[in-house]
Every structure is written in structure tokens, then in C-alpha cells.
Motif scaffolding. Structure first.
Motif, PDB file in Angstrom:
ATOM      1  N   GLU A  11     -20.918  12.122  -4.508  1.00  0.00           N
ATOM      2  CA  GLU A  11     -21.016  10.668  -4.443  1.00  0.00           C
ATOM      3  C   GLU A  11     -21.093  10.051  -5.832  1.00  0.00           C
ATOM      4  O   GLU A  11     -20.482   9.028  -6.106  1.00  0.00           O
ATOM      5  CB  GLU A  11     -22.241  10.266  -3.627  1.00  0.00           C
ATOM      6  N   VAL A  12     -21.792  10.681  -6.734  1.00  0.00           N
ATOM      7  CA  VAL A  12     -21.896  10.176  -8.098  1.00  0.00           C
ATOM      8  C   VAL A  12     -20.538  10.297  -8.797  1.00  0.00           C
ATOM      9  O   VAL A  12     -20.094   9.388  -9.469  1.00  0.00           O
ATOM     10  CB  VAL A  12     -22.988  10.943  -8.875  1.00  0.00           C
ATOM     11  N   ASP A  13     -19.841  11.405  -8.629  1.00  0.00           N
ATOM     12  CA  ASP A  13     -18.528  11.604  -9.262  1.00  0.00           C
ATOM     13  C   ASP A  13     -17.499  10.604  -8.737  1.00  0.00           C
ATOM     14  O   ASP A  13     -16.713  10.071  -9.491  1.00  0.00           O
ATOM     15  CB  ASP A  13     -18.031  13.030  -9.017  1.00  0.00           C
ATOM     16  N   LEU A  19     -15.243   3.344 -11.243  1.00  0.00           N
ATOM     17  CA  LEU A  19     -15.622   2.552 -12.399  1.00  0.00           C
ATOM     18  C   LEU A  19     -14.650   2.767 -13.563  1.00  0.00           C
ATOM     19  O   LEU A  19     -14.224   1.811 -14.223  1.00  0.00           O
ATOM     20  CB  LEU A  19     -17.057   2.900 -12.836  1.00  0.00           C
ATOM     21  N   ALA A  20     -14.258   4.002 -13.810  1.00  0.00           N
ATOM     22  CA  ALA A  20     -13.311   4.312 -14.892  1.00  0.00           C
ATOM     23  C   ALA A  20     -11.953   3.658 -14.635  1.00  0.00           C
ATOM     24  O   ALA A  20     -11.322   3.112 -15.550  1.00  0.00           O
ATOM     25  CB  ALA A  20     -13.157   5.820 -15.056  1.00  0.00           C
ATOM     26  N   LEU A  25      -7.974  -0.623 -15.803  1.00  0.00           N
ATOM     27  CA  LEU A  25      -7.200  -1.765 -15.317  1.00  0.00           C
ATOM     28  C   LEU A  25      -7.554  -3.051 -16.086  1.00  0.00           C
ATOM     29  O   LEU A  25      -6.668  -3.848 -16.409  1.00  0.00           O
ATOM     30  CB  LEU A  25      -7.419  -1.971 -13.825  1.00  0.00           C
ATOM     31  N   ALA A  26      -8.822  -3.238 -16.368  1.00  0.00           N
ATOM     32  CA  ALA A  26      -9.233  -4.421 -17.132  1.00  0.00           C
ATOM     33  C   ALA A  26      -8.652  -4.367 -18.545  1.00  0.00           C
ATOM     34  O   ALA A  26      -8.182  -5.389 -19.074  1.00  0.00           O
ATOM     35  CB  ALA A  26     -10.754  -4.515 -17.181  1.00  0.00           C
TER      36      ALA A  26
END
Length: 150
Positions: A11-13, A19-20, A25-26
Motif C-alpha cells: 500500500e505504501v509503494d 505521487l511520483a 505530470l506537473a
């Protein structure tokens, strides 16, 4: 117990990958926006330069038209020539009356191009000394006023 730790690790991965990908994309969005704005600015600078050059050519054309139109008579004090790319506003000042046949004029011509969009203005001014000689010809000289009488 080891099975629950593996489930918690997954779940953390998976949250990190989301997020990455959002950060990437941003960054791509900011890069594309910066490129678009730089291209738009370059286009505006190019249009402004083109309009400025047109204004200079209109001023030169107005001066040539004035010299051709007078036909030996004294030039008018002011005149507006409507040309294909805009207008040339001519202002003539008598500086010196040498004798009854020879005059020295200061001619200032302002070129005002028309733009299809109607936005923005560019004006260029050309100033020159013009001599009306005893034979009636108007002669424009860009040198000193002494050279105009030769």
C-alpha cells in the motif's frame, strides 16, 4: 504476521507511484506552459518588429511621394498620404529663404502602418533637409545643410 507486513508495504509503494507520476505530470505541464508562453512572446516581438519596419518604410515612401508630387512648387506645410500599408503624415517647415528661388526646408514624415488586428501602434519618423533649387527641383540631402546647396 509476515503476511500483514507485506500487505502494508504494498500500500505504501503504490501510493508513492501515484505521487511520483503526479509530480512528473506537473513538471511536464509547467515545461509545456513555459514553452508556449516563450513562443507567444517571440511571436509578439516579431509582429512588433514587422510593424515598426513597415512604419519606417511608410515614412520613406511619404518623403519620396512628397518630393515627386511638388513639381517645383513649394511643398505644403502638412499633408497626409494614404498608402496601401498605412498613412504617411508629412510636416514641412521653412528654415531659410536664401533668395527668391532657393529655399531650405525641414521635412518630417511619420509613418503610421495599419494593422489587420487593430491592436497596437508603431510610428517611425524620418527627418531630412530639403532644398528647392533655382530650377524648381526639390533635393533631399541627408548630410549637412551646407552640402544641400551643392
Amino acid at each position: 504476521m509476515s503476511a500483514s507486513r507485506q500487505g502494508a508495504g504494498r500500500e505504501v509503494d503504490s501510493g508513492f507511484a501515484l505521487l511520483a507520476s503526479l509530480v512528473v505530470l506537473a513538471a511536464l505541464f509547467l515545461l509545456a506552459t513555459g514553452t508556449f508562453l516563450a513562443a507567444r512572446f517571440e511571436l509578439a516581438v516579431g509582429r512588433s518588429h514587422l510593424t515598426s519596419v513597415r512604419a519606417l518604410y511608410l515614412a520613406e515612401a511619404g518623403l519620396a511621394t512628397l518630393l515627386a508630387d511638388t513639381g517645383g512648387a513649394s511643398p505644403p506645410t502638412s499633408r497626409i498620404y494614404s498608402l496601401e500599408a498605412g498613412a504617411a503624415v508629412v510636416t514641412v517647415d521653412l528654415l531659410l529663404r536664401v533668395d527668391s528661388l532657393t529655399d531650405l526646408f525641414r521635412v518630417e514624415v511619420e509613418g503610421r502602418p495599419t494593422r489587420p488586428s487593430g491592436r497596437g501602434r508603431a510610428r517611425r519618423t524620418v527627418g531630412i533637409l530639403v532644398v528647392r533649387r533655382d530650377d524648381g527641383r526639390l533635393v533631399a540631402r541627408s548630410g549637412s545643410w551646407q552640402e544641400a546647396f551643392r
